[in-house]
Write an enzyme that holds these catalytic residues in place. Sequence first.
Site, short mmCIF file in Angstrom:
data_model
loop_
_atom_site.label_atom_id
_atom_site.label_comp_id
_atom_site.label_asym_id
_atom_site.label_seq_id
_atom_site.Cartn_x
_atom_site.Cartn_y
_atom_site.Cartn_z
N HIS A 204 0.80 -1.23 0.00
CA HIS A 204 0.00 0.00 0.00
C HIS A 204 0.83 1.28 0.00
O HIS A 204 0.26 2.37 -0.07
CB HIS A 204 -0.94 0.02 1.21
CG HIS A 204 -0.21 0.24 2.51
ND1 HIS A 204 0.39 -0.79 3.17
CD2 HIS A 204 0.01 1.36 3.23
CE1 HIS A 204 0.96 -0.31 4.27
NE2 HIS A 204 0.76 0.99 4.33
C1 LIG Z 1 0.63 8.87 5.92
C2 LIG Z 1 -0.21 7.82 6.56
O1 LIG Z 1 -1.02 8.16 7.41
N1 LIG Z 1 -0.01 6.56 6.15
C3 LIG Z 1 -0.58 5.40 6.81
C4 LIG Z 1 -1.89 4.94 6.14
O2 LIG Z 1 -1.60 4.73 4.76
P1 LIG Z 1 -2.75 4.69 3.68
O3 LIG Z 1 -2.11 4.30 2.38
O4 LIG Z 1 -3.90 3.90 4.18
O5 LIG Z 1 -3.06 6.26 3.59
P2 LIG Z 1 -4.44 7.04 3.53
O6 LIG Z 1 -5.13 6.94 4.81
O7 LIG Z 1 -4.03 8.38 3.02
O8 LIG Z 1 -5.29 6.26 2.41
C5 LIG Z 1 -4.83 6.19 1.07
C6 LIG Z 1 -5.98 6.05 0.12
O9 LIG Z 1 -6.65 4.81 0.36
C7 LIG Z 1 -8.03 4.95 0.11
N2 LIG Z 1 -8.80 4.53 1.31
C8 LIG Z 1 -8.24 4.67 2.56
C9 LIG Z 1 -8.95 4.27 3.66
C10 LIG Z 1 -10.23 3.71 3.51
O10 LIG Z 1 -10.92 3.30 4.48
N3 LIG Z 1 -10.75 3.60 2.25
C11 LIG Z 1 -10.05 4.01 1.15
O11 LIG Z 1 -10.57 3.88 0.04
C12 LIG Z 1 -8.27 6.39 -0.29
O12 LIG Z 1 -8.25 6.47 -1.68
C13 LIG Z 1 -7.07 7.11 0.27
O13 LIG Z 1 -6.76 8.29 -0.39
O14 LIG Z 1 -2.33 3.74 6.75
C14 LIG Z 1 -1.42 2.66 6.56
C15 LIG Z 1 -2.05 1.38 7.05
O15 LIG Z 1 -3.04 0.91 6.17
C16 LIG Z 1 -0.13 2.98 7.28
O16 LIG Z 1 0.81 1.94 7.07
C17 LIG Z 1 0.44 4.27 6.74
O17 LIG Z 1 1.57 4.63 7.49
#
Ligand SMILES: CC(=O)N[C@H]1[C@@H](OP(=O)(O)OP(=O)(O)OC[C@H]2O[C@@H](n3ccc(=O)[nH]c3=O)[C@H](O)[C@@H]2O)O[C@H](CO)[C@@H](O)[C@@H]1O
Length: 361
Positions: A204
Amino acid sequence: MPKVISLVGARPQFVKEAMIYKEVRRLSAWDHVLVHSGQHYDASMSGAFFDQLSIKNPDHSMDIGSGSHGAMTARALERFEAVLLKERPNMVLVYGDTNTTVAGALAASKLKIPVAHVEAGIRQNPKDMPEEINRVVTDHLSRYLFTCSRTAADNLAKEGVTQGVHNVGDVMYDLFLMMRSSFDGAITEKLGLKPNRFVLVTLHRDFNVDDERKLGEILKGLSELGKTLDLEIVFPAHPRTSKRIEEFGLSGLMDGIKIVPPVGYFQLMGLAENCVFAVTDSGGFQKEAVFAGKRALVIMPDTGWRELTDCGWNLLAEPNSEDIVKKGLSISQTDGTTPPTPYGDGHAAEKIVLKLKSVFE
Ligand SMILES: CC(=O)N[C@H]1[C@@H](OP(=O)(O)OP(=O)(O)OC[C@H]2O[C@@H](n3ccc(=O)[nH]c3=O)[C@H](O)[C@@H]2O)O[C@H](CO)[C@@H](O)[C@@H]1O
């Protein structure tokens, strides 16, 4: 009774909160107010963990959702400040390295509320990755820093941070040991897999999955690796990764890769116990694979968990197909060594809660 706010928001934080909350209850340590930032909001990324791990319902939900780093962090900062002003806690607990973590540490420290950081002192390259920025800032704002290993405590000392550092072990290791008998090994057959005949993959990181060329190379490498070793590749995919595979039109590279929706804690650990080895870019899962006795190929330029690579148990791989196949072949060999166990004695959460409780006495 003192009041502590525990701030969570993303998957790995729910896992850590579960263990801390068990100890807070057992030791009647303080009034534990739970705040969910809403950084992870899909049922499979959030609700499933609350149900499985018996985490209390959040007292406040801030619904920050997804967005750019600045927008997410700003929403969390503003909304968490309002919660702090209302609740007036004696301390704030933050976990790990997400945008939720850094926003929580910043909001609390500006209001002069002491911050305790669980999983302090992790450092890795590249220094400009979002999680590394979040770790450095959070550590330097925290009054109590709980480290998982000696390496993390040494990292803090190199930055001049020695006050308030407690090397207690890893709460994720505590949880693993406590929950091991409940892991859902049956998911293996439900997914049509045979025990010890598959590789378990999670990916991810922005630097791997947001880059079309790199993501394509990784998928190509995994597909080739599966064919070479005659193993299935099972890939519970983070929503971010699934979106990118579709957006970049990479599904043609998935030959032999079984992509499934994200799974809960008991399912991921059940799969970890039954896989041959893991391939991951997750900070948490590269350790959890080792807890389960498996080796992990870590697709990152560096790792915060150097104890696991320095001894040769886990290997780092570059995001290109040749390196993934080469290192994957190497990691598939069992060389008779036993997995390293540098993360404490299974009582990290108890030590954290007792230490913080003593602060209020
Ligand atoms: C900078 C930061 O905080 N990164 C953490 C975040 O990364 P993670 O990659 O999950 O970062 P984000 O929370 O920004 O989500 C990234 C993308 O995933 C999608 N999205 C996210 C959540 C959700 O419930 N549904 C969904 O669709 C969205 O398009 C979003 O923009 O969580 C990871 C665990 O999973 C951790 O290892 C990372 O350190």
